[in-house]
Design a protein around this motif. Sequence first.
Motif, PDB file in Angstrom:
ATOM      1  N   GLY A  28      43.091  43.559  29.369  1.00  0.00           N
ATOM      2  CA  GLY A  28      41.795  44.158  30.405  1.00  0.00           C
ATOM      3  C   GLY A  28      43.328  45.536  31.415  1.00  0.00           C
ATOM      4  O   GLY A  28      42.159  46.123  32.176  1.00  0.00           O
ATOM      5  N   ALA A  29      44.723  45.360  31.466  1.00  0.00           N
ATOM      6  CA  ALA A  29      44.912  45.920  32.582  1.00  0.00           C
ATOM      7  C   ALA A  29      44.461  47.120  32.379  1.00  0.00           C
ATOM      8  O   ALA A  29      45.259  47.525  31.544  1.00  0.00           O
ATOM      9  N   PRO A  30      44.358  48.380  33.249  1.00  0.00           N
ATOM     10  CA  PRO A  30      44.444  49.699  34.210  1.00  0.00           C
ATOM     11  C   PRO A  30      45.094  50.175  34.119  1.00  0.00           C
ATOM     12  O   PRO A  30      45.400  51.292  34.610  1.00  0.00           O
ATOM     13  N   SER A  31      46.516  49.783  32.962  1.00  0.00           N
ATOM     14  CA  SER A  31      47.989  50.320  33.041  1.00  0.00           C
ATOM     15  C   SER A  31      48.708  50.883  31.749  1.00  0.00           C
ATOM     16  O   SER A  31      47.780  49.808  30.046  1.00  0.00           O
ATOM     17  N   ALA A 256      48.659  44.752  47.194  1.00  0.00           N
ATOM     18  CA  ALA A 256      49.493  43.540  46.547  1.00  0.00           C
ATOM     19  C   ALA A 256      47.902  42.457  47.180  1.00  0.00           C
ATOM     20  O   ALA A 256      47.967  42.064  47.817  1.00  0.00           O
ATOM     21  N   PHE A 257      47.957  42.287  45.962  1.00  0.00           N
ATOM     22  CA  PHE A 257      46.376  41.244  45.702  1.00  0.00           C
ATOM     23  C   PHE A 257      46.696  40.233  46.100  1.00  0.00           C
ATOM     24  O   PHE A 257      47.875  39.679  45.515  1.00  0.00           O
ATOM     25  N   LEU A 333      41.580  51.908  43.348  1.00  0.00           N
ATOM     26  CA  LEU A 333      42.654  50.735  42.748  1.00  0.00           C
ATOM     27  C   LEU A 333      41.963  49.752  43.219  1.00  0.00           C
ATOM     28  O   LEU A 333      42.878  48.591  42.131  1.00  0.00           O
ATOM     29  N   PHE A 334      41.188  49.497  43.765  1.00  0.00           N
ATOM     30  CA  PHE A 334      41.433  48.102  44.443  1.00  0.00           C
ATOM     31  C   PHE A 334      40.016  47.500  43.480  1.00  0.00           C
ATOM     32  O   PHE A 334      40.714  45.986  42.775  1.00  0.00           O
ATOM     33  N   ARG A 335      39.487  48.042  43.485  1.00  0.00           N
ATOM     34  CA  ARG A 335      38.227  47.426  41.893  1.00  0.00           C
ATOM     35  C   ARG A 335      39.258  48.105  40.692  1.00  0.00           C
ATOM     36  O   ARG A 335      38.401  46.777  39.957  1.00  0.00           O
ATOM     37  N   GLN A 336      39.574  47.950  40.639  1.00  0.00           N
ATOM     38  CA  GLN A 336      39.992  48.344  39.315  1.00  0.00           C
ATOM     39  C   GLN A 336      41.186  47.145  38.250  1.00  0.00           C
ATOM     40  O   GLN A 336      40.624  47.009  37.781  1.00  0.00           O
ATOM     41  N   ASN A 337      41.634  47.255  40.160  1.00  0.00           N
ATOM     42  CA  ASN A 337      42.487  45.236  39.832  1.00  0.00           C
ATOM     43  C   ASN A 337      41.706  43.759  40.355  1.00  0.00           C
ATOM     44  O   ASN A 337      42.620  43.278  39.194  1.00  0.00           O
ATOM     45  N   THR A 341      41.908  39.249  39.335  1.00  0.00           N
ATOM     46  CA  THR A 341      42.860  38.167  40.787  1.00  0.00           C
ATOM     47  C   THR A 341      42.011  36.602  40.247  1.00  0.00           C
ATOM     48  O   THR A 341      40.686  36.402  39.949  1.00  0.00           O
ATOM     49  N   THR A 342      42.338  36.094  41.132  1.00  0.00           N
ATOM     50  CA  THR A 342      41.499  34.618  40.829  1.00  0.00           C
ATOM     51  C   THR A 342      40.764  35.107  41.799  1.00  0.00           C
ATOM     52  O   THR A 342      39.584  33.513  42.570  1.00  0.00           O
ATOM     53  N   ARG A 343      40.622  35.989  42.954  1.00  0.00           N
ATOM     54  CA  ARG A 343      38.971  36.222  44.136  1.00  0.00           C
ATOM     55  C   ARG A 343      38.563  37.460  43.356  1.00  0.00           C
ATOM     56  O   ARG A 343      38.830  38.718  44.069  1.00  0.00           O
ATOM     57  N   PRO A 344      37.825  37.372  42.371  1.00  0.00           N
ATOM     58  CA  PRO A 344      37.711  38.662  41.948  1.00  0.00           C
ATOM     59  C   PRO A 344      36.169  39.316  43.072  1.00  0.00           C
ATOM     60  O   PRO A 344      35.804  40.159  42.467  1.00  0.00           O
ATOM     61  N   ASN A 345      35.389  38.234  43.635  1.00  0.00           N
ATOM     62  CA  ASN A 345      34.827  38.384  44.667  1.00  0.00           C
ATOM     63  C   ASN A 345      35.404  39.336  46.397  1.00  0.00           C
ATOM     64  O   ASN A 345      34.652  39.267  46.996  1.00  0.00           O
ATOM     65  N   HIS A 346      36.484  39.047  46.226  1.00  0.00           N
ATOM     66  CA  HIS A 346      37.283  39.651  47.155  1.00  0.00           C
ATOM     67  C   HIS A 346      37.279  41.361  47.884  1.00  0.00           C
ATOM     68  O   HIS A 346      36.687  42.280  46.577  1.00  0.00           O
ATOM     69  N   GLU A 347      36.134  41.549  48.933  1.00  0.00           N
ATOM     70  CA  GLU A 347      36.493  42.553  49.290  1.00  0.00           C
ATOM     71  C   GLU A 347      37.264  43.593  50.294  1.00  0.00           C
ATOM     72  O   GLU A 347      38.313  43.081  50.339  1.00  0.00           O
ATOM     73  N   LEU A 348      37.017  45.012  49.870  1.00  0.00           N
ATOM     74  CA  LEU A 348      37.849  45.735  50.488  1.00  0.00           C
ATOM     75  C   LEU A 348      37.142  46.797  51.645  1.00  0.00           C
ATOM     76  O   LEU A 348      36.190  47.368  51.615  1.00  0.00           O
ATOM     77  N   VAL A 349      37.428  46.155  53.109  1.00  0.00           N
ATOM     78  CA  VAL A 349      37.626  47.293  54.249  1.00  0.00           C
ATOM     79  C   VAL A 349      37.435  48.399  54.765  1.00  0.00           C
ATOM     80  O   VAL A 349      38.722  47.691  55.060  1.00  0.00           O
TER      81      VAL A 349
END
Length: 351
Positions: A28-31, A256-257, A333-337, A341-349
């Motif tokens: 599942g890694a986009p890399s 860095a997630f 990059l944030f959406r792809q990864n 993580t253990t916080r898939p619902n984490h948001e980017l502002v």
Amino acid sequence: VDDTVQTGEEFAEDASFDEPLLSSKVEGAPSWQSLKAVPRKGLYDLFSVAVVAGQLVPCFTVFPMLILLVPAYMVSTYGVLSLLPFFTLLAISLALPPLYSPFFKKSIFRTPLLELLNYVRPFEITKQCPLPKDKTYIMCWHPHGRLFYGFAVFCGLFDVWFPELNGREFFGGINDAMFAIPVLSNLLYLTGMTPCNRKEVDRRLKAKQHVGLIIGGIEEVLEGTFDTKDVLFLKNRKGFAKIAMDHGAGLVPVYAFGENQLFQHEPKWRLDFWRWINKFVKVGAPLPILGVWGFPVPFRRELLIAVGEPLFAEENETLDEFHARYVSAVETLFRQNVMRTTRPNHELVVV
């Protein structure tokens, strides 16, 4: 290299290969590459904890207190003249020219640095593509975090993560104020850190050296950290993009997630206090840094470092257009990864 899981020591050994450090994809890694560190157990794990605490606790508690308490004790006990040797040593430290030692960075300093990597649970770094070796790059780090823990690991092991660049020197840029602290400034220079002012970054890029910058800087620290979102100070920060355009360098987004969850979140009143202090001197929010048991030791949480594709300014592209394209790349990059993580619902502002 066909191992999908390796320890930090194995990373360092493989970094001497001429070919890029390869491993099978994590599902599942986009890399093209994704590497994990194996969690240590038993006495080896206790060793990692001891080394990390032994580095961070003195730097952010003992050392600052000594700078304040030793002069006060000497004056009260022996008089004002007793301060002469103390301040002489400080003056010598500050007067010494910047000295960078590849040997110190890659041999002596590497062992304690690898323990920073082994300490977090789990650690993973993923790259979307190899970097062409004939280019110069600005590695753009997001987010800053309470303390630039992940950035230190990334910078110190740059030759491990990017062996395809054939060992070209890399320097991590941090707040200029850090280089005004005696002794600490000498250590920072030795390990390949550099002030992040425009003059110094220009000098490094002109020498065809790679540079790492924490794009959000002090302003991002003062925005605070949160459990449910990352706040990036990026919308109006364009200086790094201008530098890249001037030098023909590539901007490489690095996310860095988990960086913002390694230490306790600062309350608003404390951030407001440091925001007021920063009107007079740019120091960020240095103290207190609270982690395990209230010490400046990070919680043992995940750290996933995702490295995106390099972006170069196109012909006739304006600064605003280049910057907008970079911001979009960070969001992608944030959406792809984030789902990995253990916080898939984490948001980017982005502010």
